[in-house]
Design a protein around this motif. Structure first.
Motif, PDB file in Angstrom:
ATOM      1  N   GLU A 184      36.395  93.891  48.885  1.00 62.67           N
ATOM      2  CA  GLU A 184      37.774  93.372  49.154  1.00 62.67           C
ATOM      3  C   GLU A 184      38.922  94.359  48.780  1.00 62.67           C
ATOM      4  OE1 GLU A 184      39.847  88.873  49.016  1.00 62.67           O
ATOM      5  OE2 GLU A 184      38.539  89.670  47.472  1.00 62.67           O
ATOM      6  N   GLY A 185      39.817  94.430  49.794  1.00 65.72           N
ATOM      7  CA  GLY A 185      40.956  95.381  49.525  1.00 65.72           C
ATOM      8  C   GLY A 185      40.879  96.795  49.859  1.00 65.72           C
ATOM      9  N   SER A 202      32.098  83.153  45.786  1.00 65.69           N
ATOM     10  CA  SER A 202      31.604  84.657  45.660  1.00 65.69           C
ATOM     11  C   SER A 202      30.602  85.059  46.741  1.00 65.69           C
ATOM     12  CB  SER A 202      30.946  84.663  44.408  1.00 65.69           C
ATOM     13  OG  SER A 202      30.346  86.128  44.032  1.00 65.69           O
ATOM     14  N   TYR A 203      30.735  86.341  47.144  1.00 65.17           N
ATOM     15  CA  TYR A 203      30.007  87.055  47.953  1.00 65.17           C
ATOM     16  C   TYR A 203      29.752  88.452  47.510  1.00 65.17           C
ATOM     17  CZ  TYR A 203      27.391  88.384  52.187  1.00 65.17           C
ATOM     18  OH  TYR A 203      26.158  88.961  52.882  1.00 65.17           O
ATOM     19  N   PRO A 204      28.539  88.832  47.468  1.00 70.73           N
ATOM     20  CA  PRO A 204      27.317  88.059  47.394  1.00 70.73           C
ATOM     21  C   PRO A 204      27.213  86.917  46.463  1.00 70.73           C
ATOM     22  CG  PRO A 204      26.729  90.118  46.778  1.00 70.73           C
ATOM     23  CD  PRO A 204      28.060  90.090  47.188  1.00 70.73           C
ATOM     24  N   VAL A 208      32.325  91.215  53.293  1.00 75.43           N
ATOM     25  CA  VAL A 208      33.216  91.473  52.346  1.00 75.43           C
ATOM     26  C   VAL A 208      32.704  91.091  50.889  1.00 75.43           C
ATOM     27  CG1 VAL A 208      35.576  91.329  51.630  1.00 75.43           C
ATOM     28  CG2 VAL A 208      34.952  91.434  54.201  1.00 75.43           C
ATOM     29  N   ALA A 209      32.749  91.880  49.887  1.00 75.52           N
ATOM     30  CA  ALA A 209      32.274  91.225  48.597  1.00 75.52           C
ATOM     31  C   ALA A 209      33.311  90.943  47.907  1.00 75.52           C
ATOM     32  CB  ALA A 209      31.694  92.679  47.968  1.00 75.52           C
ATOM     33  N   ARG A 211      38.991  88.850  53.121  1.00 72.19           N
ATOM     34  CA  ARG A 211      37.539  87.851  53.359  1.00 72.19           C
ATOM     35  C   ARG A 211      37.505  87.471  54.761  1.00 72.19           C
ATOM     36  NH1 ARG A 211      38.401  83.850  48.000  1.00 72.19           N
ATOM     37  NH2 ARG A 211      38.625  85.554  46.501  1.00 72.19           N
ATOM     38  N   SER A 212      38.645  87.317  55.385  1.00 73.12           N
ATOM     39  CA  SER A 212      38.761  86.888  56.781  1.00 73.12           C
ATOM     40  C   SER A 212      38.353  87.894  57.685  1.00 73.12           C
ATOM     41  CB  SER A 212      40.158  86.450  57.024  1.00 73.12           C
ATOM     42  OG  SER A 212      41.144  87.481  56.983  1.00 73.12           O
TER      43      SER A 212
END
Length: 344
Positions: free
Chosen positions: A177-178, A276-278, A246-247, A220-221
């Protein structure tokens, strides 16, 4: 003298006639005729002079032609014929000298005419060479232009190639992410090629010549399935879906929880929810000590802590530590206090 002059005259004739072109130059022909006339005139004069010398036999034909002009000397008039001959010789000498001057003038005029003819021919040749060079360069440029046009027509006449993908999507892609995300659609076919992108079966771009889709800051989207559509004059082609993950990792709820069980009963402590992902790696702790699974204590696949036949010693404050292995984030949950009640 006539035979001595004739070779030179005929040499001049050869020199003059050497430059006669196919059109038959008028001045050159006139010069040749003039030289022939002069040569014949000199030859005739020389023959007449020889016929008038004493003691020289004259052919009958010439004797008839020369009667009354050059009589033979006799005993009665020994000097009468000679006086006439001497006068005639003087006249002939003057005539011969004038003939020589005339011949020289004719030769000079002929040479001048030859030089003029050569100069005019050289000038014509130079102009012709200039025209030929211009025609050569013009024709070469024209042929080059025709070859270029032919090459372009052949290129346009070639059969168009329908679009096709050089590579296909593989396993799901996991990005932090980011971060910046760049998706590439590698396709070939007859140009021009146009590309369009889909996200979860929804169009996110219009057709353009740009084969890349760039996301400056991944959120995340942005997770989901992406597809590329390529088209040209032959048609359109849809690529297989490519999954983008997206982590990321959220936070636990900031509230403590309490749970009470009877002694000898099983105690099940639920894993506190975290986004959280994963899925994170979870470790349980009690009062700051890591819990090691045993025959009486176990951790389920849903990260639940199960204590069989709880004892008073199992009471205490429990918490978990979650770690996201993709982005390296580490979060600690609030406490979950367990109490074990006695039977009485």
């Amino acid at each position: 003298m006539c035979f001595t002059f004739l070779p030179g005259c005929f040499g001049a004739i050869n020199t003059s006639t050497r430059y006669i072109d196919l059109d038959g130059d008028y001045n050159t022909v006139m010069h040749t005729a003039c030289c022939l006339r002069v040569a014949c005139k000199v030859s005739t004069n020389h023959r007449v002079l020889r016929s008038c010398k004493p003691g020289v036999s004259v052919p009958p034909k010439l004797q008839d032609e020369g009667k009354g002009r050059c009589p033979q000397p006799t005993k009665e008039k020994p000097a009468s014929g000679c006086g006439v001959i001497n006068g005639q010789r003087a006249d002939k000498t003057v005539i011969r000298q004038s003939d020589r001057l005339g011949i020289r003038e004719e030769i000079m005029v002929g040479r001048k005419v030859d030089r003029e003819i050569i100069a005019r021919r050289n000038s014509c040749r130079d102009r012709m060479m200039i025209k030929l060079n211009f025609c050569f360069f013009f024709c070469r440029g024209w042929w080059a232009f025709l070859l270029i046009q032919l090459h372009m027509l052949q290129a346009l006449a070639q059969d168009d190639v329908a679009p096709y993908f050089k590579t296909e999507p593989g396993l799901p892609q996991i990005h932090l992410e980011g971060n910046r995300l760049v998706l590439t659609c590698l396709a070939e076919g007859s140009w021009p090629l146009e590309f369009k992108w889909l996200h979860n079966d929804t169009e996110i771009t219009a057709y353009s010549t740009e084969y890349k889709y760039i996301i400056p800051t991944l959120q995340r989207s942005h997770a989901g399935f992406y597809q590329c559509v390529v088209r040209n004059r032959m048609g359109a082609l849809l690529q297989r879906k490519s999954e983008v993950q997206v982590a990321y990792m959220g936070n636990f709820m900031d509230t403590d929880q309490r749970k009470t069980v009877s002694r000898g009963q099983a105690a099940v402590l639920e894993f506190l929810y975290i986004i959280s992902y994963p899925r994170p790696q979870v470790t349980w702790f009690r009062d700051g000590h890591k819990i090691i699974p045993s025959s009486r204590i176990a951790i389920t696949l849903e990260n639940q802590l199960v204590i069989l036949a709880a004892e008073a010693t199992d009471a205490g404050g429990y918490y978990v530590q979650a770690v996201n292995e993709k982005n390296g984030e580490n979060k600690t949950s609030p406490f979950l206090y367990l109490s074990v009640a006695s039977e009485y």
